[in-house]
Scaffold this active site. Structure first.
Site, PDB file in Angstrom:
ATOM      1  N   GLU A 267      36.312  25.858  27.680  1.00 51.04           N
ATOM      2  CA  GLU A 267      35.875  26.566  28.889  1.00 51.04           C
ATOM      3  C   GLU A 267      34.396  26.301  29.089  1.00 51.04           C
ATOM      4  OE1 GLU A 267      36.197  30.816  29.091  1.00 51.04           O
ATOM      5  OE2 GLU A 267      38.304  30.841  28.519  1.00 51.04           O
ATOM      6  N   GLU A 315      39.331  34.767  40.465  1.00 47.25           N
ATOM      7  CA  GLU A 315      40.334  35.724  39.993  1.00 47.25           C
ATOM      8  C   GLU A 315      39.874  37.131  40.361  1.00 47.25           C
ATOM      9  OE1 GLU A 315      42.077  34.434  35.943  1.00 47.25           O
ATOM     10  OE2 GLU A 315      40.036  33.626  35.968  1.00 47.25           O
ATOM     11  N   LYS A 318      40.218  40.196  37.725  1.00 51.14           N
ATOM     12  CA  LYS A 318      39.784  40.013  36.344  1.00 51.14           C
ATOM     13  C   LYS A 318      38.898  41.170  35.908  1.00 51.14           C
ATOM     14  CE  LYS A 318      37.994  36.583  33.140  1.00 51.14           C
ATOM     15  NZ  LYS A 318      37.385  35.257  32.974  1.00 51.14           N
ATOM     16  N   GLU A 324      32.403  37.972  36.834  1.00 53.37           N
ATOM     17  CA  GLU A 324      33.575  37.388  36.180  1.00 53.37           C
ATOM     18  C   GLU A 324      34.637  36.926  37.177  1.00 53.37           C
ATOM     19  OE1 GLU A 324      34.038  36.817  33.012  1.00 53.37           O
ATOM     20  OE2 GLU A 324      32.294  37.844  32.162  1.00 53.37           O
TER      21      GLU A 324
END
Length: 343
Positions: A267, A315, A318, A324
């Site tokens: 990642e 997202e 999340k 985030e």
């Protein structure tokens, strides 16, 4: 045949060989970059659409965080190489060898070879003080045994994904080592990886290092735009934080007995909004520079770095801080946020 004809023939052969070499280098470069497919959103494309989206954009590798059956079904015949994760909450159960065998049967063997499995990431960023640390290695060993029993150990490698919080003394990178608390479970894992020819997966985020220490880490150093040497480490010179973080992982591995292991960056990313230094401009700069840079390796290791961008889509559900939810390279409706070339 006269000399001129021979020379022309040799020149044609040389040009063809050079063309093949350049082609192979381009293919190698294309295979360096993958993208993580996180699913924490209520507005995301279907699994079939997401897989088709990877294909349409020339993305050859995907990481998912659990063996979600609709994703595995959609990946059949796609030729996309897959890293499939096992969530931390499932590690304890996989300390039972029979459960691990069942997991491999349902989530790997039932799809192989239609799905091109590359890695199984057993656990993701297991916390130092979490109960999962004692379950991690036994789960990895049991999954490895099940993979070997299926005669897939040469095609599929078993590993785990760590975060850089397990390291200390990371400046300069060559001084890095696992913390005392991390060593208790990481040293046996390093031995496992060595014995099975598997890489260590590492989540590398210059963004978080930058915002944790904005006075000590310049934005240019984090964005891979600094024009000169920022850090001198004996005979190695560092122009960007990404290289320094990856090489710090290598140094820690070497001290734990993993001198010949390699690191896969499982990642890395930069958010487009929601926090300090989070902007479309900064994120685009980071991703563009990173994609071009990882083909050349780091000061410590010159080979290309297999790297997964986080993540394909924003997202919106999340957990965590607002930032985030804004790491998507594309919007949830599949619009490109940046002009990136995954080839």
């Amino acid at each position: 045949m006269n000399v001129t004809t021979v020379n022309k023939t040799n020149m044609v052969s040389l040009l063809l060989l050079l063309g093949l070499l350049i082609s192979s280098l381009n293919i190698s470069g294309a295979k360096t970059i993958g993208v993580c497919n996180g699913r924490n959103g209520n507005n995301l494309p279907s699994e079939a659409d997401a897989v088709q989206f990877f294909k349409d954009n020339g993305i050859k590798r995907m990481r998912i965080y659990e063996p979600y059956q609709p994703t595995l079904q959609a990946l059949r015949g796609s030729n996309i190489e897959l890293t499939v994760g096992i969530p931390n909450k499932d590690l304890q159960g996989l300390n039972d060898p029979a459960a691990a065998t069942d997991w491999v049967q349902k989530n790997v063997r039932d799809y192989f070879p239609d799905v091109k499995f590359r890695y199984i990431a057993v656990g993701n960023e297991v916390h130092l003080k979490g109960a999962e640390t004692k379950y991690l290695l036994p789960a990895m060993e049991n999954i490895q045994s099940a993979i070997s029993a299926a005669n897939l150990q040469d095609q599929i490698k078993v590993s785990t994904a760590i975060h850089t919080g397990l390291l200390e003394n990371t400046f300069p990178p060559s001084n890095s080592l696992f913390t005392e608390a991390a060593s208790s479970f990481m040293n046996p894992i390093v031995t496992f990886l060595v014995n099975n020819g598997s890489p260590l997966l590492a989540n590398i985020y210059p963004y978080y290092s930058r915002i944790a220490n904005p006075q000590g880490v310049s934005l240019e150093y984090a964005l891979i735009t600094y024009p000169g040497t920022m850090v001198r480490d004996t005979n190695l010179n560092y122009q960007n934080l990404f290289d320094a973080m990856v090489d710090a992982v290598y140094a820690a591995l070497e001290r734990a007995g993993g001198q010949n292991l390699w690191v896969v960056v499982a990642e890395t990313g930069w958010p487009s909004k929601g926090g300090i230094d989070a902007s479309v401009a900064n994120a685009e700069t980071y991703y563009k520079n990173l994609i071009d840079h990882v083909k050349n390796g780091t000061p410590k290791r010159s080979e290309a770095i297999e790297t997964y961008l986080f993540a394909v889509f924003d997202e919106n559900t999340k957990d965590g801080n607002e930032v985030e939810r804004h790491f998507g390279v594309f919007t949830a409706d599949k619009q490109p946020r940046y002009q990136l070339n995954f080839y």
